[in-house]
Design an enzyme around this catalytic site. Structure first.
Site, PDB file in Angstrom:
ATOM      1  N   ASP A  15       0.870  -1.164   0.000  1.00 29.83           N
ATOM      2  CA  ASP A  15       0.000   0.000   0.000  1.00 29.83           C
ATOM      3  C   ASP A  15       0.917   1.226   0.000  1.00 29.83           C
ATOM      4  OD1 ASP A  15      -2.335   1.638   0.451  1.00 29.83           O
ATOM      5  OD2 ASP A  15      -1.745   1.746   2.561  1.00 29.83           O
ATOM      6  N   CYS A  16       0.392   2.390  -0.373  1.00 25.82           N
ATOM      7  CA  CYS A  16       1.260   3.580  -0.447  1.00 25.82           C
ATOM      8  C   CYS A  16       1.160   4.433   0.825  1.00 25.82           C
ATOM      9  CB  CYS A  16       0.890   4.411  -1.686  1.00 25.82           C
ATOM     10  SG  CYS A  16       2.035   5.789  -1.969  1.00 25.82           S
ATOM     11  N   ASP A  17      -0.016   5.032   1.047  1.00 25.35           N
ATOM     12  CA  ASP A  17      -0.157   5.974   2.163  1.00 25.35           C
ATOM     13  C   ASP A  17      -0.085   5.249   3.501  1.00 25.35           C
ATOM     14  OD1 ASP A  17      -0.665   8.571   0.810  1.00 25.35           O
ATOM     15  OD2 ASP A  17      -2.293   7.422  -0.084  1.00 25.35           O
ATOM     16  N   ASP A 171      -1.857  -0.952   5.963  1.00 23.11           N
ATOM     17  CA  ASP A 171      -2.024  -0.320   7.272  1.00 23.11           C
ATOM     18  C   ASP A 171      -3.470   0.077   7.543  1.00 23.11           C
ATOM     19  OD1 ASP A 171      -2.144   1.795   5.431  1.00 23.11           O
ATOM     20  OD2 ASP A 171      -1.499   3.220   6.978  1.00 23.11           O
TER      21      ASP A 171
END
Ligand SMILES: [Mg+2]
Length: 219
Positions: A15-17, A171
């Site tokens: 995931d990025c953020d 997350d």
């Protein structure tokens, strides 16, 4: 299912953020301020509880419920401008993630509910973009964002990996649910999100610092 005795991953999907870039606090603070403009005061914790991991469409539905009227047409633009201002001054890579990526034996990519333009900016600003340049997957690419499995399945298909060979690093509960729906294993990064929310969503292993991740990926 335990990671112990499982084959190592052919593809690691980040995931990025909140996983690659430390954007969640800055983003939710920008959102909190933009909602305050509309007369709704939330704490940062309440903003996290409402919006963590949501796509733009879901975010707009929640905003409409909170402000109890149609969302102003420039809401997203104002929220975006505030976020990017905060990113320019304060955004950093998640602590330890550069080392994780440099040491990865498996192939990897990024899959985010956010727009590609935002990923390019945040990954570029933190020096991570060269690692992900040709393997950025966004909810823009599919019809249904996380928690639907579409984005992770699209990323795996494009990268040539079967879902059972993928490990997702997430997350948010929304992202964990998407990965489980895609038939993938999930490691839950619980630095900002309460660990039990990730476990309840289906994360099989939890960790709270990136320096723990290489060992988890090797087992
Ligand atoms: Mg996230």
């Amino acid at each position: 299912m335990s990671l112990v005795n499982s084959p190592s991953a052919a593809l690691v999907i980040f995931d990025c953020d909140g996983v690659l870039v430390d954007s969640e606090r800055l983003c939710h603070e920008a959102l909190r301020q933009t909602l305050a403009d509309e007369g709704v005061e939330l704490t940062l914790e309440q903003a996290f509880a409402h919006f963590m991991g949501t796509s733009e469409a879901v975010l707009l539905d929640i905003v409409e419920r909170l402000i109890e009227r149609p969302v102003p047409g420039d809401f997203i633009a104002r929220f975006g401008a505030r976020s990017f201002d905060a990113f320019r001054s304060d955004l950093q890579a998640v602590d330890g993630v550069h080392d994780v990526i440099r040491g990865l034996g498996a192939r990897y990519c990024v899959a985010s509910n956010g727009p590609k333009e935002k990923m390019r900016f945040t990954l570029g600003h933190t020096g991570l973009l060269p690692h992900f340049e040709d393997r950025l997957f966004s909810a823009d690419d599919v019809s249904r964002p996380k928690p639907a499995p579409d984005l992770f399945l699209h990323a795996a298909r494009t990268m040539g990996a079967a879902p059972a060979e993928c490990i997702v690093i997430e997350d948010s509960p929304t992202g964990v649910k998407a990965a489980r729906a895609a038939g993938m294993r999930v490691l839950g990064y619980a630095a900002m999100t309460p660990a039990e929310r990730l476990r309840d969503a289906g994360a099989e292993t939890l960790f709270d610092h990136m320096k723990q991740l290489p060992a988890l990926l090797r087992t």
